[in-house]
Design a protein around this motif. Structure first.
Motif, short mmCIF file in Angstrom:
data_model
loop_
_atom_site.label_atom_id
_atom_site.label_comp_id
_atom_site.label_asym_id
_atom_site.label_seq_id
_atom_site.Cartn_x
_atom_site.Cartn_y
_atom_site.Cartn_z
N ALA A 36 0.98 -1.36 -0.05
CA ALA A 36 0.01 -0.02 0.02
C ALA A 36 1.05 1.24 0.13
O ALA A 36 2.09 1.19 0.56
CB ALA A 36 -1.05 0.10 1.20
N PRO A 37 0.37 2.37 -0.57
CA PRO A 37 1.24 3.45 -0.45
C PRO A 37 1.66 3.85 0.95
O PRO A 37 0.58 3.81 1.83
CB PRO A 37 0.11 4.66 -0.90
N ASP A 38 2.67 4.32 1.06
CA ASP A 38 3.37 4.46 2.53
C ASP A 38 4.44 5.52 2.68
O ASP A 38 5.63 5.26 2.27
CB ASP A 38 3.94 3.03 2.94
N HIS A 39 4.01 6.72 2.64
CA HIS A 39 4.70 7.74 2.77
C HIS A 39 5.57 7.55 3.80
O HIS A 39 5.24 7.37 5.11
CB HIS A 39 3.68 9.18 2.98
N GLY A 40 7.11 7.68 3.58
CA GLY A 40 8.06 7.71 4.63
C GLY A 40 8.69 6.33 5.07
O GLY A 40 9.05 6.08 6.06
N THR A 41 7.97 5.41 4.47
CA THR A 41 8.21 4.16 4.52
C THR A 41 7.93 3.58 6.07
O THR A 41 8.65 2.72 6.49
CB THR A 41 9.62 3.41 4.27
N LEU A 42 6.76 4.06 6.69
CA LEU A 42 6.66 3.81 8.09
C LEU A 42 6.04 2.28 8.33
O LEU A 42 5.84 2.03 9.43
CB LEU A 42 5.55 4.89 8.57
N GLN A 43 5.38 1.76 7.10
CA GLN A 43 4.74 0.62 7.44
C GLN A 43 3.70 0.65 8.40
O GLN A 43 3.73 -0.14 9.58
CB GLN A 43 5.74 -0.66 7.59
N PRO A 44 2.73 1.76 8.53
CA PRO A 44 1.80 2.01 9.59
C PRO A 44 0.54 0.98 9.71
O PRO A 44 -0.44 1.46 9.52
CB PRO A 44 1.40 3.56 9.31
N TRP A 45 0.72 -0.39 9.74
CA TRP A 45 -0.18 -1.28 9.73
C TRP A 45 0.18 -2.52 10.60
O TRP A 45 1.25 -2.87 10.66
CB TRP A 45 -0.83 -1.65 8.22
N TRP A 105 -3.44 11.22 10.10
CA TRP A 105 -4.52 10.93 9.28
C TRP A 105 -3.96 10.30 7.89
O TRP A 105 -4.49 9.05 7.52
CB TRP A 105 -5.11 12.00 8.84
N GLU A 106 -2.63 10.32 7.47
CA GLU A 106 -1.82 9.66 6.19
C GLU A 106 -1.47 8.31 6.61
O GLU A 106 -1.79 7.41 5.88
CB GLU A 106 -0.93 10.52 5.90
N GLN A 107 -1.27 7.88 7.73
CA GLN A 107 -0.97 6.80 8.20
C GLN A 107 -2.10 5.86 8.38
O GLN A 107 -2.28 4.60 7.96
CB GLN A 107 -0.28 6.88 9.59
N VAL A 108 -3.35 6.69 8.85
CA VAL A 108 -4.47 5.79 8.81
C VAL A 108 -4.99 5.44 7.39
O VAL A 108 -5.55 4.06 7.02
CB VAL A 108 -5.67 6.39 9.47
N VAL A 109 -4.88 6.16 6.58
CA VAL A 109 -5.39 6.18 5.08
C VAL A 109 -4.51 4.96 4.36
O VAL A 109 -5.03 4.12 3.61
CB VAL A 109 -5.31 7.49 4.17
N SER A 110 -3.13 5.14 4.65
CA SER A 110 -2.18 4.07 4.33
C SER A 110 -2.63 2.74 4.65
O SER A 110 -2.81 1.63 3.94
CB SER A 110 -0.72 4.13 4.68
N ALA A 111 -3.01 2.53 5.97
CA ALA A 111 -3.76 1.21 6.22
C ALA A 111 -5.01 0.83 5.75
O ALA A 111 -5.18 -0.17 5.38
CB ALA A 111 -3.76 1.17 7.92
N GLY A 112 -5.95 1.82 5.55
CA GLY A 112 -7.02 1.65 4.70
C GLY A 112 -6.79 1.13 3.07
O GLY A 112 -7.40 0.08 2.77
N CYS A 113 -5.74 1.61 2.77
CA CYS A 113 -5.19 1.10 1.20
C CYS A 113 -4.84 -0.39 1.43
O CYS A 113 -5.02 -1.09 0.54
CB CYS A 113 -4.06 2.12 0.70
N ALA A 114 -4.05 -0.50 2.42
CA ALA A 114 -3.73 -2.05 2.64
C ALA A 114 -5.03 -3.15 2.72
O ALA A 114 -4.88 -3.76 2.03
CB ALA A 114 -2.83 -2.01 3.93
N VAL A 115 -6.00 -2.63 3.32
CA VAL A 115 -7.18 -3.39 3.20
C VAL A 115 -7.88 -3.57 1.92
O VAL A 115 -7.84 -4.79 1.45
CB VAL A 115 -8.29 -2.77 4.33
N MET A 116 -7.72 -2.44 1.05
CA MET A 116 -8.28 -2.56 -0.36
C MET A 116 -7.22 -3.67 -1.05
O MET A 116 -7.94 -4.25 -1.88
CB MET A 116 -8.31 -1.18 -0.89
N ALA A 117 -6.10 -3.17 -0.88
CA ALA A 117 -5.24 -4.13 -1.60
C ALA A 117 -5.25 -5.67 -1.40
O ALA A 117 -4.99 -6.45 -2.20
CB ALA A 117 -3.76 -3.59 -1.35
#
Length: 183
Positions: A36-45, A105-117
């Motif tokens: 999933a898109p992950d600004h900063g390569t934080l892997q926020p999930w 909020w961006e980290q939450v959206v990234s985790a949401g993108c992970a669900v979709m993927a």
């Protein structure tokens, strides 16, 4: 299935049965989530798989939470049965840490993108699922059971399994005019 066809014809499936994804198929689903898109390569999930006896424990947890929230018997029964809607549930937690460039909020959206993927990866491999959220994502007992810290967010529960109803493989294209404008 072609990737564009998959995206344009995506549908959730609420009637799911055995088998659940396993082995290499499940690994591909999890790998898709981690792309999933992950600004900063934080892997926020964080992905917590609930299956087999885990569904029984989740059922007991939801029933107890329903009792604590003083739900009526119908509400408690619905809570008790929720984990049995599919043979596998992946609970997705946005594991958020303070960051100078990547807001919460961006980290939450990234985790949401992970669900979709992950749902798309399941569909591409002959499985399907449905992304559920609701009040349980904010319930304190549920949050504790999934090891959420104060800043974490349960993005949802991805129910996965074999679809029981055959749906059309194509969806009528939506009219985008009410949703798109040009700047």
């Amino acid at each position: 299935m072609d990737a564009l066809e998959l995206l344009l014809n995506r549908r959730s499936a609420s009637r799911l049965a055995e088998p659940a994804p396993a082995g290499e198929v499940l690994e591909k689903i999890l790998h898709a989530g981690m792309r999933a898109p992950d600004h900063g390569t934080l892997q926020p999930w964080r992905f917590i798989i609930v299956e087999n006896e885990g569904r029984d424990r989740f059922s007991a947890l939801l029933e107890q939470a329903a009792r604590e929230e003083e739900m009526d018997e119908k509400g408690r029964e619905k809570a008790r049965q929720a984990p049995y809607r599919a043979p596998m549930i992946i609970t997705v937690v946005a594991h958020c840490d303070p960051h100078h460039k990547v807001p919460h909020w961006e980290q939450v959206v990234s985790a949401g993108c992970a669900v979709m993927a992950m749902q798309m990866a399941a569909l591409a491999q002959g499985f399907n699922g449905i992304w559920r959220s609701g009040a349980w994502t904010e319930n304190q007992a549920v949050r504790e059971a999934f090891h959420c810290r104060e800043q974490d967010v349960i993005v949802g529960f991805l129910y996965l399994g074999t679809p029981q109803l055959k749906s059309s493989t194509t969806v009528l294209p939506p009219d985008t005019r009410d949703f798109v404008s040009y700047f």
